[in-house]
Scaffold this motif. Structure first.
Motif, mmCIF file in Angstrom:
data_model
loop_
_atom_site.group_PDB
_atom_site.id
_atom_site.type_symbol
_atom_site.label_atom_id
_atom_site.label_comp_id
_atom_site.label_asym_id
_atom_site.label_seq_id
_atom_site.Cartn_x
_atom_site.Cartn_y
_atom_site.Cartn_z
ATOM 1 N N ARG A 1 53.819 57.889 89.893
ATOM 2 C CA ARG A 1 54.405 58.920 90.773
ATOM 3 C C ARG A 1 55.314 58.303 91.825
ATOM 4 N NH1 ARG A 1 53.700 56.377 94.547
ATOM 5 N NH2 ARG A 1 51.903 56.096 95.897
ATOM 6 N N GLY B 1 55.836 63.116 102.909
ATOM 7 C CA GLY B 1 54.424 63.314 103.267
ATOM 8 C C GLY B 1 53.673 62.005 103.085
ATOM 9 N N GLU B 2 54.001 61.019 103.940
ATOM 10 C CA GLU B 2 53.417 59.685 103.761
ATOM 11 C C GLU B 2 52.342 59.425 104.806
ATOM 12 O OE1 GLU B 2 53.532 58.193 100.788
ATOM 13 O OE2 GLU B 2 55.713 58.172 100.992
ATOM 14 N N HIS B 3 51.239 58.853 104.363
ATOM 15 C CA HIS B 3 50.092 58.540 105.225
ATOM 16 C C HIS B 3 49.540 59.818 105.869
ATOM 17 C CE1 HIS B 3 50.201 54.199 104.759
ATOM 18 N NE2 HIS B 3 51.511 54.308 104.740
ATOM 19 N N ASP C 1 47.759 62.008 103.584
ATOM 20 C CA ASP C 1 46.671 62.499 102.710
ATOM 21 C C ASP C 1 45.285 62.218 103.296
ATOM 22 O OD1 ASP C 1 46.788 59.763 102.033
ATOM 23 O OD2 ASP C 1 46.778 60.100 99.858
ATOM 24 N N TYR C 2 45.100 60.990 103.854
ATOM 25 C CA TYR C 2 43.768 60.674 104.407
ATOM 26 C C TYR C 2 43.579 61.238 105.811
ATOM 27 C CZ TYR C 2 46.559 56.754 106.184
ATOM 28 O OH TYR C 2 47.544 55.995 106.773
ATOM 29 N N SER D 1 42.170 54.300 99.244
ATOM 30 C CA SER D 1 43.340 55.193 99.194
ATOM 31 C C SER D 1 42.932 56.648 99.389
ATOM 32 C CB SER D 1 44.040 55.047 97.847
ATOM 33 O OG SER D 1 43.160 55.432 96.825
ATOM 34 N N GLY D 2 43.920 57.496 99.679
ATOM 35 C CA GLY D 2 43.698 58.936 99.760
ATOM 36 C C GLY D 2 43.711 59.549 98.366
ATOM 37 N N ILE D 3 43.922 60.868 98.307
ATOM 38 C CA ILE D 3 43.818 61.583 97.026
ATOM 39 C C ILE D 3 45.186 61.792 96.358
ATOM 40 C CG2 ILE D 3 43.984 63.896 98.082
ATOM 41 C CD1 ILE D 3 41.558 63.069 95.241
ATOM 42 N N MET D 4 46.273 61.475 97.073
ATOM 43 C CA MET D 4 47.602 61.856 96.566
ATOM 44 C C MET D 4 47.921 61.341 95.161
ATOM 45 S SD MET D 4 51.379 61.182 98.083
ATOM 46 C CE MET D 4 51.237 59.434 98.408
ATOM 47 N N ASP D 5 47.717 60.053 94.922
ATOM 48 C CA ASP D 5 48.205 59.450 93.679
ATOM 49 C C ASP D 5 47.477 60.035 92.464
ATOM 50 O OD1 ASP D 5 49.533 57.982 95.573
ATOM 51 O OD2 ASP D 5 48.307 56.182 95.321
ATOM 52 N N TYR E 1 46.971 49.014 105.668
ATOM 53 C CA TYR E 1 46.587 50.390 105.303
ATOM 54 C C TYR E 1 45.271 50.762 105.984
ATOM 55 C CZ TYR E 1 45.929 54.415 102.164
ATOM 56 O OH TYR E 1 45.762 55.681 101.643
ATOM 57 N N GLY F 1 55.294 55.769 99.192
ATOM 58 C CA GLY F 1 54.000 55.092 99.023
ATOM 59 C C GLY F 1 53.543 54.489 100.341
ATOM 60 N N ALA F 2 52.698 53.482 100.259
ATOM 61 C CA ALA F 2 52.061 52.952 101.464
ATOM 62 C C ALA F 2 53.034 52.222 102.385
ATOM 63 C CB ALA F 2 50.927 52.014 101.070
HETATM 64 C C1 GLA Z 1 49.040 54.840 98.978
HETATM 65 C C2 GLA Z 1 47.715 55.578 98.800
HETATM 66 C C3 GLA Z 1 47.906 57.088 98.970
HETATM 67 C C4 GLA Z 1 48.640 57.406 100.276
HETATM 68 C C5 GLA Z 1 49.897 56.546 100.414
HETATM 69 C C6 GLA Z 1 50.576 56.726 101.740
HETATM 70 O O1 GLA Z 1 49.917 55.180 97.945
HETATM 71 O O2 GLA Z 1 47.188 55.310 97.521
HETATM 72 O O3 GLA Z 1 46.661 57.739 98.917
HETATM 73 O O4 GLA Z 1 47.801 57.260 101.370
HETATM 74 O O5 GLA Z 1 49.604 55.168 100.243
HETATM 75 O O6 GLA Z 1 51.096 58.009 101.844
#
Ligand code: GLA
Length: 370
Positions: free
Chosen positions: A29, A34-36, A38-39, A160-164, A216, A320-321
């Motif tokens: 993806r 919308g970065e950082h 999700d968590y 990590s958060g749930i986005m990916d 992170y 991404g991160a």
């Molecule tokens: C990484 C994490 C995601 C998200 C991004 C930042 O890709 O896996 O969950 O937190 O960083 O948006």
């Protein structure tokens, strides 16, 4: 069958001497904006890319084979290799109360590894969908995404958060995916780049995301502290006015999260209004906020975004991160060659590593192959 799916099926046949029972694949993806968030319980807007990881599955005693690494691993070990992702998914399925019997699997893919395009979510999502079908579990996609995140957080050990995982399992071709990371509701937002005469150019800065883990986790911890100071559950609940109560790192991180959440919703409105000028402006604003307030950009990512601004991109930002990895730009379709040339020159002038460029269209999420 897609090429990667055929490759996984062929690898299965060669390794195990019979046809696989089924083949599934899942994409990497890019995050449009919308970065950082999700968590922090906020909003994200990723889309799937047309690079995938495929898995061929059949009954067996736990052999995992990667065609890309030409390696065989066993399901019941743990070794910090690619195999920890499918192992983690099988483990998390068990933790979620689903009966997993013996299986064996062969993997093949073309998602660039370790550059921030979520190859790890792709292998998790492909494995989850394949195991769900193979064992007839009937788990919904949302729950599969949560299982994949559990695998990544608690088995592989990356917070990590749930986005990916959501993007890999739930995205649709020709659309971005708006995810409310608190309610976990997701909605497809049509994104026909072709019709808008735009190309989504991805620049891999080839800078290893070395600091990614520590940086992170540090950002996450600061956000949690800021939320506690404000007496809210998550920064999702903070308002612009609340920011006056913070200072230092907490203020900067929270200001990014609050403004970024607002930008995602504005970006979705812009897409619905077919307003790519506004969408691009929000991308640039997102990058500035990630650079100045969240402090996760690098000189290379900034150089790309600056070159993008100078050479006609509607918008550009790191994706991404951060801490290295990839950036994206929305570029008029007939200008992509001149655009990537200009970026290459900017990198050469700064004596940076030569970047790699990709062009993607929003692609389909995880699927079982026919
Ligand atoms: C990484 C994490 C995601 C998200 C991004 C930042 O890709 O896996 O969950 O937190 O960083 O948006």
């Amino acid at each position: 069958m897609r090429e990667t799916e055929q490759k996984a099926a062929r690898a299965y046949r060669e390794q195990f001497g019979e046809e696989p029972a089924l083949v599934a694949s899942a994409p990497g993806r890019v995050n449009l904006i919308g970065e950082h968030t999700d968590y922090n319980g906020g909003f994200v807007l990723p889309c799937a890319i047309d690079r995938r990881i495929a898995v061929a599955v059949g009954a067996g005693e736990g052999a995992l084979y990667s065609a890309d690494f030409d390696q065989t691993r066993q399901i019941d070990e743990k070794d910090s290799s690619w195999a920890d992702y499918p192992r983690g998914v099988a483990w998390a399925m068990g933790e979620a109360g689903h009966e997993i019997g013996g299986f064996r699997a062969a993997f093949a893919g073309d998602v660039p590894l370790g550059s921030g395009l979520s190859s790890s979510a792709a292998i998790e999502a492909a494995t989850a969908l394949a195991l769900d079908a193979f064992f007839g579990l009937g788990v919904g996609r949302t729950d599969l995404a949560i299982i994949c995140q559990r695998a990544e957080n608690d088995y592989v050990g990356v917070g990590s958060g749930i986005m990916d995982q959501y993007a890999s399992l739930l995205c649709e071709a020709g659309a971005a995916l708006l995810v409310d990371c608190r309610s976990l509701e997701a909605e497809s937002v049509p994104l026909d780049l072709q019709a808008a005469s735009l190309a989504l150019v991805v620049c891999d800065t080839r800078v290893e995301r070395g600091l990614a883990d520590t940086g992170y986790n540090d950002r996450r911890a600061t956000c949690e502290r800021a939320a506690r100071m404000l007496g809210v559950e998550e920064l999702r609940d903070a308002t612009e006015g609340d920011l006056d109560l913070l200072s230092g790192a907490e203020l900067k991180r929270a200001r990014h999260v609050v403004s970024e959440n607002a930008r995602v919703l504005e970006a979705v409105e812009a897409l619905r209004d077919w307003d790519f000028e506004e969408f691009g402006r929000l991308m640039y604003a997102s990058h500035a906020s990630l650079r100045d307030d969240y402090e996760v950009s690098t000189l290379e990512l900034d150089t790309f975004v600056k070159a993008a601004e100078q050479h006609g991109a509607r918008g550009a930002r790191l994706t991404g991160a951060g801490f290295g990895g990839c950036a994206i730009a929305l570029v008029p379709q007939d200008e992509t060659a001149a655009f990537t040339n200009a970026c290459e020159q900017a990198f050469a002038k700064s004596e940076f590593e030569e970047p790699a460029f990709y062009e993607f269209v929003p692609a389909a999420g995880a699927e079982l192959a026919d």
